[in-house]
Every structure is written in C-alpha cells, then in structure tokens.
Design a protein around this motif. Structure first.
Motif, PDB file in Angstrom:
ATOM      1  N   SER A 146      17.607  -5.155  91.370  1.00 44.65           N
ATOM      2  CA  SER A 146      16.271  -5.084  92.260  1.00 44.65           C
ATOM      3  C   SER A 146      15.576  -4.021  91.780  1.00 44.65           C
ATOM      4  CB  SER A 146      16.991  -4.866  93.735  1.00 44.65           C
ATOM      5  OG  SER A 146      15.929  -4.622  94.532  1.00 44.65           O
ATOM      6  N   ILE A 147      16.078  -2.957  91.577  1.00 45.32           N
ATOM      7  CA  ILE A 147      15.272  -1.930  91.000  1.00 45.32           C
ATOM      8  C   ILE A 147      14.485  -1.931  89.784  1.00 45.32           C
ATOM      9  CG2 ILE A 147      15.036   0.325  90.216  1.00 45.32           C
ATOM     10  CD1 ILE A 147      17.540   1.025  92.126  1.00 45.32           C
ATOM     11  N   ASP A 148      15.120  -2.541  88.798  1.00 46.37           N
ATOM     12  CA  ASP A 148      14.395  -3.066  87.547  1.00 46.37           C
ATOM     13  C   ASP A 148      13.180  -3.999  87.855  1.00 46.37           C
ATOM     14  OD1 ASP A 148      16.051  -1.577  85.983  1.00 46.37           O
ATOM     15  OD2 ASP A 148      17.270  -3.202  85.330  1.00 46.37           O
ATOM     16  N   ARG A 149      13.402  -5.007  88.554  1.00 48.17           N
ATOM     17  CA  ARG A 149      12.290  -6.226  89.333  1.00 48.17           C
ATOM     18  C   ARG A 149      11.224  -5.225  89.727  1.00 48.17           C
ATOM     19  NH1 ARG A 149      15.370  -9.002  91.690  1.00 48.17           N
ATOM     20  NH2 ARG A 149      14.907  -8.213  94.006  1.00 48.17           N
ATOM     21  N   GLN A 150      11.567  -4.159  90.399  1.00 47.46           N
ATOM     22  CA  GLN A 150      10.455  -3.364  91.414  1.00 47.46           C
ATOM     23  C   GLN A 150       9.542  -2.621  90.389  1.00 47.46           C
ATOM     24  OE1 GLN A 150      11.569  -1.603  95.016  1.00 47.46           O
ATOM     25  NE2 GLN A 150      13.525  -2.609  94.923  1.00 47.46           N
ATOM     26  N   LEU A 151      10.413  -1.771  89.477  1.00 51.71           N
ATOM     27  CA  LEU A 151       9.631  -1.041  88.573  1.00 51.71           C
ATOM     28  C   LEU A 151       8.613  -1.963  87.456  1.00 51.71           C
ATOM     29  CD1 LEU A 151      12.984   0.974  87.481  1.00 51.71           C
ATOM     30  CD2 LEU A 151      10.701   1.877  88.569  1.00 51.71           C
ATOM     31  N   LYS A 152       9.069  -3.090  87.111  1.00 47.72           N
ATOM     32  CA  LYS A 152       8.273  -4.086  86.345  1.00 47.72           C
ATOM     33  C   LYS A 152       7.058  -4.355  87.056  1.00 47.72           C
ATOM     34  CE  LYS A 152      11.958  -5.529  83.244  1.00 47.72           C
ATOM     35  NZ  LYS A 152      12.727  -6.795  82.816  1.00 47.72           N
ATOM     36  N   GLU A 153       7.343  -4.830  88.317  1.00 48.49           N
ATOM     37  CA  GLU A 153       6.124  -5.230  89.210  1.00 48.49           C
ATOM     38  C   GLU A 153       5.159  -4.168  89.276  1.00 48.49           C
ATOM     39  OE1 GLU A 153       7.980  -6.754  92.698  1.00 48.49           O
ATOM     40  OE2 GLU A 153       8.625  -8.471  92.008  1.00 48.49           O
ATOM     41  N   ALA A 154       5.597  -2.773  89.226  1.00 49.23           N
ATOM     42  CA  ALA A 154       4.746  -1.809  89.613  1.00 49.23           C
ATOM     43  C   ALA A 154       4.181  -1.236  87.978  1.00 49.23           C
ATOM     44  CB  ALA A 154       5.718  -0.492  90.143  1.00 49.23           C
ATOM     45  N   GLY A 155       4.774  -1.925  87.059  1.00 48.47           N
ATOM     46  CA  GLY A 155       4.067  -1.600  85.722  1.00 48.47           C
ATOM     47  C   GLY A 155       4.772  -0.500  85.125  1.00 48.47           C
ATOM     48  N   LEU A 156       5.953  -0.133  85.656  1.00 54.17           N
ATOM     49  CA  LEU A 156       6.795   0.992  85.180  1.00 54.17           C
ATOM     50  C   LEU A 156       7.956   0.877  84.096  1.00 54.17           C
ATOM     51  CD1 LEU A 156       7.021   3.122  88.586  1.00 54.17           C
ATOM     52  CD2 LEU A 156       5.341   3.500  86.757  1.00 54.17           C
ATOM     53  N   LYS A 174      22.675   9.292  85.744  1.00 54.05           N
ATOM     54  CA  LYS A 174      21.241   9.491  86.045  1.00 54.05           C
ATOM     55  C   LYS A 174      20.689   8.254  87.069  1.00 54.05           C
ATOM     56  CE  LYS A 174      20.323   8.843  81.807  1.00 54.05           C
ATOM     57  NZ  LYS A 174      19.401   8.697  80.634  1.00 54.05           N
ATOM     58  N   ASP A 175      19.743   8.534  87.998  1.00 52.07           N
ATOM     59  CA  ASP A 175      19.112   7.448  88.724  1.00 52.07           C
ATOM     60  C   ASP A 175      18.572   6.251  87.673  1.00 52.07           C
ATOM     61  OD1 ASP A 175      17.309   9.077  87.823  1.00 52.07           O
ATOM     62  OD2 ASP A 175      16.023   9.015  89.799  1.00 52.07           O
ATOM     63  N   LEU A 176      17.583   6.704  86.825  1.00 52.58           N
ATOM     64  CA  LEU A 176      16.831   6.000  86.031  1.00 52.58           C
ATOM     65  C   LEU A 176      17.055   6.314  84.446  1.00 52.58           C
ATOM     66  CD1 LEU A 176      13.391   5.732  88.038  1.00 52.58           C
ATOM     67  CD2 LEU A 176      15.475   4.136  88.016  1.00 52.58           C
ATOM     68  N   ASN A 177      16.872   5.404  83.624  1.00 53.75           N
ATOM     69  CA  ASN A 177      16.736   5.470  82.161  1.00 53.75           C
ATOM     70  C   ASN A 177      15.317   5.589  81.723  1.00 53.75           C
ATOM     71  OD1 ASN A 177      19.626   5.507  81.291  1.00 53.75           O
ATOM     72  ND2 ASN A 177      19.472   3.275  81.834  1.00 53.75           N
ATOM     73  N   GLY A 218       8.595   5.226  76.926  1.00 55.09           N
ATOM     74  CA  GLY A 218       8.334   5.563  78.600  1.00 55.09           C
ATOM     75  C   GLY A 218       8.419   4.593  79.712  1.00 55.09           C
ATOM     76  N   LYS A 219       9.341   3.547  79.199  1.00 57.04           N
ATOM     77  CA  LYS A 219       9.538   2.500  80.408  1.00 57.04           C
ATOM     78  C   LYS A 219      10.746   2.930  81.174  1.00 57.04           C
ATOM     79  CE  LYS A 219       6.205  -0.448  79.222  1.00 57.04           C
ATOM     80  NZ  LYS A 219       5.339  -0.923  80.124  1.00 57.04           N
ATOM     81  N   LEU A 220      10.763   2.569  82.305  1.00 56.69           N
ATOM     82  CA  LEU A 220      12.001   2.964  83.214  1.00 56.69           C
ATOM     83  C   LEU A 220      12.676   1.846  83.746  1.00 56.69           C
ATOM     84  CD1 LEU A 220       9.819   5.148  85.793  1.00 56.69           C
ATOM     85  CD2 LEU A 220      10.964   5.904  83.699  1.00 56.69           C
TER      86      LEU A 220
END
Length: 480
Positions: free
Chosen positions: A469-479, A256-259, A264-266
């Motif tokens: 990097s993706i985890d950081r962006q997801l957290k910054e976006a509230g996702l 998968k791309d994301l969990n 509901g957290k990505l």
C-alpha cells in the motif's frame, strides 16, 4: 544590589565561578536561592545587552502562536526579560494540543500575517518547508549583525539540531550540508523507560535490558501485582503511535521506515524479516501485558495510567514520566527512569525523538525582529532559566545538561533521569525518512499494528500488505 553581589554574579557569568560557588557565596550574604535566581536573570540580561544591540528593534511588536505546554509556560514566565532586553512587545495565543496544529495549518496555508513565530514539531516542517510557509533560518544564524555572539549555535545537541534541518528533497538526509534550518530546537523528548519502583520491587524484577526482557518483565509485573497492567505504550490510529517507543526499539535493530534508492526513489522497508520479528515481539507484549483498550491509547492515557498506578512501566517520552512523578499524581515520587536498548546486540540506546521547536512564519511582517525573539527563546540564558526554575526538563543545549544545579535538581526527585539522558543522548535523533507522505505512512502503519494486536491479520501478511500500500502511494505521489 551591592557591589559584592554584583561582582560574584559577574564572576559566574564570566565562568570563573560555578553555580554551586555562586549560590554558596550569595547565601553567606543572606540572599536566598529564589532571590539569587532573580538577580542572576537580571544581570544575565544586562550582560547580553552589553555584547549585542538588542534594542535595534525597540518599539516593535510580535505575535506568537503557542501550544499549551510546560515549555511554553516557562517562556511566558520569563518573557518580561525579553521585553526589557529588546524593547519589543510580544503578544501570544495559546491553544491546547488537540486543536493547536489545526490552528497552525490554517494560519500558514492562508498566508496569514497575524503570527510571526510559532511552536512546531520537526516532523511538521517536512510539510511547511516545501510549501513555502516557513523561513530557512540559516540566513539569520550565520549573520553576525543579526545574531548575538553568545548564541552558541554549536552548543545544541548535534542529533537534535540536525533533525531540524532538511534540504527538502524526499529521502534527503537530515542535517545534510545543503539542508535548510526550518526550525530551531527548543526542547525534546527521548523515548525510554519510566517505571514504578515499588511495583518492580514487589514483583522482584529488574529494569529490562532488551525487548525480550521487556516482554517477560511486563508479563511478570502484571501477573504478580493485582489490578494493574504491565506496560503502557500508545495504540491509537495515529502517527503518534509509531514515533515514540515503537520506533525507538525498531531503529535499535537497524530497521527503517523507507528505503532510498541511488536515484532517490522511495520504497517501503517495514516488511523485512528483521522487521517482522520485531513486530511479532511488540504485538506479543501488548497482547499479554498492555491495557485492554490499547487501541485508544494516546500520550495522555499512557501517562495518566502510570501516574495513577494503573500500569507498572511505560516505554514512551521521558518527560511524560517526569510530569507523572510530580503534581497530584498518586504515584508522585515513586517513579524512576532508565535508558532502553531493545536490541541485545546494540551497544547503546538509540531513541527516536520528538522536538518541540520554534519556527518563523514566511508571512511575518518583520522577520528581523522575529529572529531576535527566536534567538532569545532558544538561547542559553533562557534555557538555563527554564531548566532550573521551571519544567523545561529536556533542554537541547549541551551546556545546560552539564550544569550542576540542573543535574542536582533532576537527581533529587527523578532517580535515573540524568543517567538515562547520558546513556541515550549520543544516539538520539529522528529516525524517520523525511518526505511529504510522513503522516499518511505512519497513520496507516498504526492502523496495521492495531489489526495485528486484534488478531485480524497475521503479522507477516499485514506487513506485506502495508508495504504494498505504501509503495503504491509513493508511486502515485511521484516519490517511488
């Protein structure tokens, strides 16, 4: 038209005569296949009008925003039938793809009322829908006063139809019960193999059955046939590099791309051991048998190299291979097609797909009239016209794929295309997790892939860095 001709075509429209019987019968009356198609289209239009008040919005006018594409060409070629059926005038602007999506974004983000409907990819609706730029079409689909009884919503391929519906919740499953139908699938692209039969024969190789065989076959083709490279896949720094062959093989290994967590957290999912093993194989294949300037390759370069005889095989959109097998391409008539199951333990091909779809602008001045166009353009009658008379090569309706004349058209010039579809259709769907950072995630993924192929970063390290990097962006976006 004489009564006998009318009766025969009417019998076909009722389903009591198949297309082969229809054409044979009309042939005995001295009517050519081309003339038969014109008569059928006319009577089909008349039959539609008998079942539904298509003239309800007569005298109105709509404007479309279209991408320059054979699917748009097929619609334009048949547009007069819509005008005759409904009395609605239709104008349109057509732009090449390198500027098209910018035109769509500019129109929607400004709230422009200029365009009523437009072509889109399903991925784009993950931005357009939550932003309030496009309309949930379920209201119209489910209203018998607004949708003709022969529209046959359940005729759409389930995996394709569901891939165009999302509830707007990041990580929410496509096609869920609460999903909004942001767009109507129009035609789609499965990602499988197109190969050069002569080159395969010369090198004495068979169509690869899994990723290891693809690596070995590509290398042997490149070694045994001078002046070509073994396999074409996309490589530019773009989301479009990840979604075709790469993700189709990746998803076949259940990666998968994301969990999506229970709350509901990505989070990034591409640094598992299985993902790293797949990336290692993919990178090896490109390094050994891909084009020298792979990092610049888009859809266009992958296709034109195959059509020109510069590559022996591509793992990309099936319709790309279709278009390269015709026209003035050097290899026209020499290409064949096959479903591809990257994982040797998987039971079937599970391609990721691109879906050209139709959407309604939320700023349309007349949504009901616009829906009349959308249901006509995505309806079974127009789909059959496009599939049999034009290059509407990957229709989204099950009934069209069962049509004998359409299958015969493909079988006569595109060996293996029908079998490829039959083997892949059940597993074909969008494999990405819907969420608003889709383009950011996939573009960075493509950039990391480039670094791996260029040996600028080890695969394990590169994927770990990408996930962080993706985890950081997801957290910054509230996702996340």
């Amino acid at each position: 038209m004489h009564d006998k001709e009318k009766d025969l075509i009417s019998a076909f429209l009722r389903g009591s005569v198949d297309r082969r019987g229809l054409l044979k019968g009309l042939g005995t009356m001295g009517i050519t296949a081309a003339s038969a198609g014109t008569l059928m289209n006319m009577m089909s239009t008349n039959a539609q009008a008998a079942d539904f008040d298509w003239k309800k919005h007569s005298g109105k006018s709509l404007k479309l925003l279209l991408n320059k594409h054979p699917y748009a060409d097929a619609m334009i070629a048949n547009l007069q039938n819509f005008k005759d059926l409904t009395g609605i005038d239709v104008k349109y602007d057509v732009f090449p793809e390198d500027v098209y999506f910018d035109k769509v974004t500019a129109a929607l983000s400004s709230g422009s009322t200029e365009y009523d409907a437009f072509m889109t990819g399903a991925y784009m609706t993950w931005t357009y829908g939550p932003a309030g730029w496009i309309t949930d079409l379920k209201e119209w689909i489910n209203d018998p006063e607004k949708t003709n009884p022969n529209y046959a919503w359940n005729d759409f391929l389930p995996g394709v139809k569901n891939s165009c519906a999302w509830n707007g919740i990041p990580g929410g499953a496509l096609g869920s019960e609460d999903a909004k139908q942001w767009c109507i699938p129009w035609a789609f692209e499965q990602n499988n193999i197109t190969y050069n039969r002569d080159m395969f024969k010369k090198a004495g190789v068979e169509v690869p059955g899994n990723i290891d065989e693809m690596i070995a076959t590509s290398a042997k083709l490149q070694k045994d046939i001078g002046g070509i490279y073994g396999i074409g896949v996309r490589g530019s720094r773009s989301w479009a590099t990840i979604h075709p062959g790469f993700l189709s093989g990746y998803a076949n290994f259940n990666q998968k791309d994301l969990n999506v967590s229970a709350d509901g957290k990505l989070s990034a999912a591409m640094n598992t051991a299985e993902s790293k093993a797949y990336h290692t194989k993919w990178v090896q294949m490109i390094q050994e048998s891909g084009p020298k300037d792979w990092s610049t390759y888009t859809w266009y370069q992958v296709g034109t190299d195959l059509g020109a005889g510069a590559s022996a095989m591509i793992f990309d959109a099936d319709c790309l291979g279709y278009f390269m097998n015709g026209g003035d391409n050097k290899m026209a008539g020499k290409l064949s097609y096959a479903a591809f199951t990257a994982n040797p333990e998987a039971k079937a091909s599970t391609p990721n797909i691109w879906i050209w779809s139709l959407a309604m602008s939320n700023f349309s001045k007349d949504k009901d009239a616009t829906w009349y166009f959308l249901q006509w353009a995505s309806g079974p009658e127009h789909a059959l016209f496009g599939a049999t008379k034009m290059d509407f090569v990957d229709p989204v309706r099950q009934s069209i794929w069962k049509d004998e004349m359409f299958r015969e058209k493909l079988n006569s010039k595109y060996p293996g295309y029908v079998e490829m579809f039959d083997a892949s259709a059940a597993g074909a769907s969008i494999k990405f997790t819907p969420q608003p950072l889709f383009f950011d995630v996939t573009t960075e993924w493509a950039s990391t892939l480039q670094k791996m192929v260029a040996k600028e970063v080890p695969i394990d390290e590169g994927l770990d860095q990408l996930a962080q990097s993706i985890d950081r962006q997801l957290k910054e976006a509230g996702l996340g």
